[in-house]
Scaffold this active site. Sequence first.
Site, mmCIF file in Angstrom:
data_model
loop_
_atom_site.group_PDB
_atom_site.id
_atom_site.type_symbol
_atom_site.label_atom_id
_atom_site.label_comp_id
_atom_site.label_asym_id
_atom_site.label_seq_id
_atom_site.Cartn_x
_atom_site.Cartn_y
_atom_site.Cartn_z
ATOM 1 N N LYS A 113 0.808 -1.215 0.000
ATOM 2 C CA LYS A 113 0.000 0.000 0.000
ATOM 3 C C LYS A 113 0.847 1.273 0.000
ATOM 4 O O LYS A 113 0.489 2.239 -0.670
ATOM 5 C CB LYS A 113 -0.974 0.010 1.178
ATOM 6 C CG LYS A 113 -0.345 0.131 2.520
ATOM 7 C CD LYS A 113 -1.408 0.054 3.604
ATOM 8 C CE LYS A 113 -0.788 -0.175 4.954
ATOM 9 N NZ LYS A 113 0.126 0.890 5.349
ATOM 10 N N THR A 114 1.946 1.257 0.714
ATOM 11 C CA THR A 114 2.794 2.447 0.739
ATOM 12 C C THR A 114 3.361 2.707 -0.654
ATOM 13 O O THR A 114 3.449 3.848 -1.108
ATOM 14 C CB THR A 114 3.940 2.263 1.739
ATOM 15 O OG1 THR A 114 3.397 1.766 2.956
ATOM 16 C CG2 THR A 114 4.628 3.574 2.017
ATOM 17 N N ASP A 145 -2.630 7.850 4.411
ATOM 18 C CA ASP A 145 -2.149 6.492 4.673
ATOM 19 C C ASP A 145 -2.740 6.012 6.000
ATOM 20 O O ASP A 145 -3.106 6.825 6.847
ATOM 21 C CB ASP A 145 -0.608 6.526 4.748
ATOM 22 C CG ASP A 145 -0.011 5.134 4.679
ATOM 23 O OD1 ASP A 145 -0.750 4.182 4.359
ATOM 24 O OD2 ASP A 145 1.203 4.996 4.934
ATOM 25 N N GLU A 146 -2.813 4.706 6.195
ATOM 26 C CA GLU A 146 -3.316 4.139 7.455
ATOM 27 C C GLU A 146 -4.645 4.777 7.860
ATOM 28 O O GLU A 146 -4.835 5.175 9.011
ATOM 29 C CB GLU A 146 -2.303 4.347 8.593
ATOM 30 C CG GLU A 146 -0.906 3.838 8.310
ATOM 31 C CD GLU A 146 -0.731 2.342 8.557
ATOM 32 O OE1 GLU A 146 -1.757 1.625 8.640
ATOM 33 O OE2 GLU A 146 0.418 1.905 8.629
ATOM 34 N N GLN A 177 -6.259 -4.089 10.310
ATOM 35 C CA GLN A 177 -5.071 -3.661 11.041
ATOM 36 C C GLN A 177 -5.349 -2.452 11.929
ATOM 37 O O GLN A 177 -4.438 -1.718 12.302
ATOM 38 C CB GLN A 177 -3.929 -3.338 10.069
ATOM 39 C CG GLN A 177 -3.397 -4.574 9.371
ATOM 40 C CD GLN A 177 -2.133 -4.286 8.571
ATOM 41 O OE1 GLN A 177 -1.088 -4.020 9.135
ATOM 42 N NE2 GLN A 177 -2.242 -4.336 7.262
ATOM 43 N N ARG A 188 3.785 -9.988 10.012
ATOM 44 C CA ARG A 188 5.102 -9.351 9.908
ATOM 45 C C ARG A 188 6.120 -10.328 9.353
ATOM 46 O O ARG A 188 7.210 -9.947 8.945
ATOM 47 C CB ARG A 188 5.600 -8.843 11.281
ATOM 48 C CG ARG A 188 4.796 -7.748 11.956
ATOM 49 C CD ARG A 188 4.493 -6.612 11.063
ATOM 50 N NE ARG A 188 3.159 -6.753 10.494
ATOM 51 C CZ ARG A 188 2.709 -6.035 9.490
ATOM 52 N NH1 ARG A 188 3.462 -5.121 8.939
ATOM 53 N NH2 ARG A 188 1.496 -6.235 9.006
#
Length: 732
Positions: A35-36, A225-226, A256, A611
């Site tokens: 996504k980043t 973002d986020e 998340q 992760r």
Amino acid sequence: MDVSPLLEGLNAAQREAVCAPLSHRLILAGAGAGKTRVLAHRIGWLCATEGFRPSQVLAVTFTNKAAREMQQRIRALLAEVEPGYGAAQGMWVGTFHGLAHRLLRLHWRDAGLVESFQILDADDQNRLLKRIVQDLELDESRFPPRQAAWWINGHKDEGRRAKHIQPTDPITRTWLRIYEAYEATCERSGLVDFAELLLRSLELWRQHPALLEHYRLRFPNVLVDEFQDTNTIQYAWVRLLVGDSGCAFVVGDDDQAIYGWRGARVENVRRFLDDYPHAATLRLEQNYRSTGNILDAANSVIAHNHSRLGKNLWTSADSGAPILVYSAYNEMDEARFVVEDMERRRAESSLRFADLAVLYRSNALSRVLEESLIGRGLPYRIHGGLKFFERAEIKDSMAYLRLIAHRHDDAAFERAVNTPPRGIGQRTLEAVRHVAATRQSSLWESATWCAHDGGLAARSKQALDRFLGLIDQLDGDTRDTSLAQRVDAVLDRSGLRAHYGAGGRGALEDRSDNLDELVSVASRYMPPDEDPIDSELAAFLAFAALEAGEAQASEDQDSVSLMTMHAAKGLEFDVVYLVGLEEGVFPSHRSVDEDDRLDEERRLAYVGMTRARQQLVLSHAETRRLHGSDHYHMPSRFLREVPEHLIQAVRAAQRPLSAYPARVSPPPNAHDELPKGMKVGDRVVHPKFGEGTLTEAEGSGAHTRVQIVFDQAGSKWLVLSYAPLERATRRS
DNA sequence: AAAGACAATTTTTTT
DNA sequence: AATTGTCTTT
């Protein structure tokens, strides 16, 4: 212009997101779906093909680190697309707080602030509130300053000022009084806390339509973002800026969302779709990070949550190694296993230490791991904990600098007046505060008056006067010197260097080292190019408050990472150890009673598991010594939610006790039974409450308390040696 | 006013 | 267990 670097290596969904036509977009991107990357490429795309200049882009992230990364990626991309592009000139990329701060510096007058306003961090805020609670003559145990901060921030995060709140009961009335007094003090002293940065800038736009219009025209593109971590006011901020004319591109993952406890609203994701009915939703579901087994495990766990927007991660990678589950006797055994497993893996492959990470629910679990790592001589780094600018000695020094920049900063005044001790005690301060309260002035003004006119003892007046003189002189004498020289002068002439240098009470030597480090940080400090603040000192003060800095600097050394699962968000490692998977630890005992909180814990588990790139290792301990007493926990429900066929179990019992390293003492009574021959997980019967399951135990010997979840009577804590409990006879 | 004993407290964290 | 702040003592 060659736009191919913008699309290179992107899959179909990512490409669709990057090249989407100009309208609102919600990108639901699972963990490790890039996504980043999509966000950075989207910005590149907007500039390269839609004809926007970088200065017409505003992108918000949650951490400074993420902001820096984003900026670098965009810069690199733009340079590739159009060499000599002036490297992202004028682009606004930053955290919500960073951007809000920039607005307030630019428009301080319109925002109703003083030019030299200072930022109050969480610690400053608590201290100030403590002072206020005392001034209002309230009972500190009934109205703890921390809770007051929580209450006030909660309201500010929802956009409510004191005047908007209608108290219904006496307790709320009191909190409100504290809020009002706090607002007044901040106003008078030119102080702005974190929540205030956002609220103020929102009000600035609301109250100055022309200004808002200016920014709407300037930023037709707003990217977030986020997004699942935005709170009410951050959402309102974005919505206001985007308005009807702008174009919002928001990226997030409802699975998340792990910051609900500090005001984040996952609902904002749905709300976005309500507010912008024409917004298209795109899903990025292909994961490039983890093996099939890891994803299957994570997907299975998160599937137990209610009300998800729906998303299933998949990968084209192999299923990889099975998930390892280690059942330890106790926390030392667990730590030993983790460290030995790390050594084994490193011996067998080319893994670096930096490819390994241990994640845990709470910081308290890190200690044993740290000891084991030290015992085996493995390099490690603990992320989180006290940040550089949060250390007491640094905050003390900063208080002087703040006073130099802005005399009316009451928070800084309180901190600096008598640190190091210079004979200005409670009595004197009491008088100064009293005068300040009655005259509605800052402590500085009041102290100036007290030093000459008040009814203080000559001694106190003199001490006070010397302090005031010290600040004035430091200001005057160092006005034309470099920032580093200024800091150095402050440390010397305030007596702080001597104070901490003397080594105090058993104080660690690095305190004085930290002071030197502060000078060095100041000498390296470069104000950002497009900063609206003209004074170097003022810029440095804002930097210190907004960007507290990592505690340990040694980033370059190859070392194992230790951190909480919260801190791990956004990171990835080849091998991830998730330790402490026990009911009451993870999920935390404070979460198990409420569905919403439990769901958030599960999302945290999802974040932790995803992760891992190659190998996921889960572990739980039968006994754990925590806060000084023994706990017997059942394995976490999250362990049971991982399908069995993905798991390879490793039992502690297979390992002889003699294999323990000498410096770790063998576990006492590790997997022993509790008194009366009972174990966690047993079925028990009580004459009055009936049958139930023993789910948890705490303490040892005659003091052992156990938690029983009765089939009928609910859950109860009982002292095992007194309670008339029997093991239930197994029915056939 | 400053040092030392004592008690209470303990999810997660950014800004 | 260990840190942190409060209360007491000198």
